[in-house]
Write an enzyme that holds these catalytic residues in place. Sequence first.
Site, PDB file in Angstrom:
ATOM      1  CG  ASP A 599      -2.185   0.831   0.993  1.00 55.25           C
ATOM      2  OD1 ASP A 599      -2.076   2.066   0.872  1.00 55.25           O
ATOM      3  OD2 ASP A 599      -3.267   0.234   0.941  1.00 55.25           O
ATOM      4  CG  ASP A 625       2.442   4.993  -7.473  1.00 56.84           C
ATOM      5  OD1 ASP A 625       1.620   4.107  -7.812  1.00 56.84           O
ATOM      6  OD2 ASP A 625       2.484   6.108  -8.017  1.00 56.84           O
ATOM      7  CG  ASN A 652      -8.471  -4.459  -2.483  1.00 52.41           C
ATOM      8  OD1 ASN A 652      -9.679  -4.593  -2.654  1.00 52.41           O
ATOM      9  ND2 ASN A 652      -7.960  -3.572  -1.614  1.00 52.41           N
ATOM     10  CE1 TYR A 718     -13.289   2.784  -9.009  1.00 52.06           C
ATOM     11  CE2 TYR A 718     -15.428   2.037  -9.797  1.00 52.06           C
ATOM     12  CZ  TYR A 718     -14.367   1.917  -8.918  1.00 52.06           C
ATOM     13  OH  TYR A 718     -14.383   0.939  -7.964  1.00 52.06           O
ATOM     14  CE  LYS A 722     -12.010  -0.664  -9.921  1.00 52.62           C
ATOM     15  NZ  LYS A 722     -10.971  -1.464  -9.213  1.00 52.62           N
TER      16      LYS A 722
END
Length: 815
Positions: A599, A625, A652, A718, A722
């Site tokens: 993360d 990153d 994720n 977005y 996805k």
Amino acid sequence: MTTSYPTRFDATGNRSVRTIRWQARRLNQANRLWGSNGVSFGPDGRLYVAQFLAGQISAVDPATGDVDVVVPMDGPVQSPDDLAFGADGSMYIADLVPGRVWRRSFEGEYTLVSDEVKVPNGITCVGDRLFVNEMRPGGRLLELFPDGGEPLVLTEGLALGNAMQLGPDGRLYYPHMMTGQVWRIPPDGGVPEMVAEDVHQPVAVRFDQGGVLHVLSLGVEGFVTRIDLHGTGSRTIVTSGLAGLDNAAFDTDNRMFVSSYASGGITELHPDGRTREIVPRGLDGPYGVTVDLGGTVYVGDHYRLASQAPSDDGGDESDVQGDMSSLTLVPPFVHGIANAGGSVHLTSQYGDVHTYDPDHGATRERAKGLDQPVGITVGPDGSLVVAEAGAGRVVAIDDSDTVTVLVEGLDHPVDVAFDIVGHCYVSDDRLGAVLRIGQDGTTEIVADGLGAPQGLVVRGDTLFTVETGPRRLTAISLSSGETTIEAEDLPVGPPPGTAPRAEPALFTHGMTGSPRPFAGLAAAPDGSLLLSANGEGSVWRFRPAGPSAPDRHHESKEQNMISTGLEGRAVVVTGAASGIGRTTALKFAREGAKVLVADLDQAGAEETVKEIKAAGGHALAVVGDLSDQQVVDDVVARAVEAFGRLDVLVNNAGIMDRMSALGETDDAEWERVIRINLTAPFLLTRAVLPHMLAAGSGSIVFTASEAALRGSAAGAAYTASKHAVVGLVKSLAVMYRGQGIRANAIAPGPTATSIRVDAGAEAHGPTVIGPLIGANIGRRGSAQEQADAIVYLASDAASFVNGAVLPVDDGWAAV
């Protein structure tokens, strides 16, 4: 299934551990003896072996290796360290703690010869005369009179006396253990004379049939120094490799048989250093047990730290994998044990706590002067947490080695463990209970009415403890309080049928005495449990037995009927500092997987790792990153270095857009969303594929979105990112399905996480999408519900699921 053979716990070899929910097997061969100390041939030609730790003396047939108990541990003798036979066949016993010398007649009757000898050890008979020395600084060498009379002191000032014998010149020879010297004195008294110096750690002196002096050394090398005092004067050293030599005896054929305080057994030692095993060596205890990330098992075995590397047998059910090798270690006593961050943390019941670095052989003292510290674990903050049994306390030792009392006023706390949220639990074997320790130092009973609970470990919602009284492994649900018996007839404690006896003192006349037995328990990375079977001198592994495995984690028993097969797997979870990612990482850890947390949020990532480690899991964090190739390479390299494999990738990490319509999406928003949501998982997946292909298996799970299934759940950037993620999933599934790689995705509906929507006040997109979302969604889901779906897709339970996109949305996708 385990092989049956006689052990010190069960001379018949007919007893076996009973369990339905677990596969139980030994990691090492059980020990026939409880260590082996003084040895002497008896009138019947058998070799009699004193066993200090057990309060027992056995007779060994040198021809067959058969072992018979002659002086049982529930008799009057408490801690025999040496023995000798008189001219009439009587056995004389040096009972080190509390300091007694016994005569056992040929008919088996016991008579106390003296209780005035402090730390009696070396003992020998000269005709019908009896001599004994004291194993303490400034010790004495005395003549005792079995038929009455005050002890006669021949000399004083011994620097730890030990096994002695009459030499061919008619004088008594004995070692000074502290100074590396051998001395002699006439049996009728006189001036002591040093006959040898610079002898390596002398522990016993023995003469062979030719009159050559043999001096045994107690070190790990197993040196025996041969000195021809009464012939050529030559001096040679034989290196036996038998760690912890204690004593020796020569038979009429001049064969030398040696004992080991560190590992028991009886071994014939040839003059050239070759050995022949008569009674196999093994563990004296064991006491505490732990296991590191790589699967190496470490065992506290009183005099030493023993270890066993992981085997390559694939976890089959054969009985014995191998032996426990010995490590050189200071301090010399090890009872409680814990592992974290590559270090092994140790307690000694004699008051010390140390940290040992196996890679460099370095030892650091953390605390001393405690009152019988036993169980040890590592707390959520990295401190060492210790059950101080003698003081009735639980204490914490921080990085600066400051000792803080967490709770006091307990009866006899023996082990400690933490759950995944940081609650501390302690077992009290005299109270017969397991307690939870509050932040304010108060305690709450979790389970009582237990039979002398000792070893303690928590996995998810289940706490396991070893009930040493009824000899069983017991599981306690932390949410419901339900108690279940997981295994019975464990080989812990004294042999069945042994009457209770008084415990020898822990200290005697300034010297260490007899430690208290401790049946430790540990959780391994593969989901198995490890038990110190101190009744027989072995370590047992308990693996979940498929669908009937116990409720080890927080899930219900119905859920646990499906085996995930994730124990010991190596998993990378991105975006694991919070939300779905953190919950997923914790879920994998509860399943026994080893987790790398990746993360950009350093504090959040470290907090996730801390939670996993606090629950006994294995995790590390990489911060950066993930759209940076260098960070991606670092993640993969760190995972492979730490875990030795890479089995599961969970892509994720992601960010939301501003719900912007395409015409309102600027270059910066588009680039930012595509880089994090699409480029980053592309780079990381590409980097892990070679490792999974080399292994012939791997599972990759993406967190897509409801926006991957429709155009009315997010903005243009977005939604495009996805949809592209779903394209990656389907491409991976087709391209690599014949090579053992599966790729799937979840499509979460509205979920309570920290992901933010930064919509502009006058934006057109939200005014169109908002009403559509509000009209069609059901309830808001939880991060746990999304994590459960991810872990399912990654697990063996979904082995035939490939290329799927699983909506987790309360039916939104069906509208």
